[in-house]
Design a protein around this motif. Sequence first.
Motif, PDB file in Angstrom:
ATOM      1  N   LEU A 128       0.851  -1.180   0.000  1.00 35.46           N
ATOM      2  CA  LEU A 128       0.000   0.000   0.000  1.00 35.46           C
ATOM      3  C   LEU A 128       0.893   1.238   0.000  1.00 35.46           C
ATOM      4  N   VAL A 129       0.570   2.207  -0.841  1.00 31.59           N
ATOM      5  CA  VAL A 129       1.296   3.476  -0.883  1.00 31.59           C
ATOM      6  C   VAL A 129       0.310   4.576  -0.520  1.00 31.59           C
ATOM      7  N   MET A 130       0.714   5.426   0.441  1.00 27.97           N
ATOM      8  CA  MET A 130      -0.114   6.569   0.821  1.00 27.97           C
ATOM      9  C   MET A 130       0.780   7.800   0.958  1.00 27.97           C
ATOM     10  N   GLY A 131       0.201   8.960   0.760  1.00 27.13           N
ATOM     11  CA  GLY A 131       0.961  10.193   0.892  1.00 27.13           C
ATOM     12  C   GLY A 131       0.184  11.223   1.666  1.00 27.13           C
ATOM     13  N   CYS A 132       0.934  12.135   2.308  1.00 25.32           N
ATOM     14  CA  CYS A 132       0.299  13.204   3.067  1.00 25.32           C
ATOM     15  C   CYS A 132       1.185  14.448   3.038  1.00 25.32           C
ATOM     16  N   ASP A 133       0.611  15.548   3.471  1.00 22.60           N
ATOM     17  CA  ASP A 133       1.344  16.796   3.608  1.00 22.60           C
ATOM     18  C   ASP A 133       2.579  16.548   4.477  1.00 22.60           C
TER      19      ASP A 133
END
Length: 160
Positions: A128-133
């Motif tokens: 799983l790949v996730m991104g955030c500020d």
Amino acid sequence: MSIQLQSSSLEHLTVLRGKNLSGLVQSLTGSVPALFHYQKFENRGFIANLGSEEFLINLADFHRDQLESDQYAFQRGDVVISISGQWRELMSEVCIYDFRQACPGEFLMVLVAGVSVWMLIPEATETLVMGCDPTYGHYLFKTLEHQKNTSPFLNHGVQK
């Protein structure tokens, strides 16, 4: 299977906004993903369709001189967290979204531990790949790491 977390950044992460972006995306990748879906490429590359006038891309082949009038590119500096192993189990403890309904290829925007993130839902055995500020990246990574290490459901064989 255990859970592994990794934090990184994506050098070419860019938001494209504007008119007639489908033509640009088609020229870059050969196809346009369906709305709220993504297409994966080599070297962590991807393109996600966020709407008729917005895409999130991570492609080394993209250059600003490919833009037409009324098309704009904004470089992103998101912290990117990759979760391999039992990512659905970990997410069930820190996110209200029911990941049983998530399908591979979907692009999601959800809250994880109170942080707005985007996610690339993978095939069952992939990461799983996730991104955030970036201002929330350290907090989110440490929170996920803490949950992974202290949850009785993830670490002690307790069945949910």
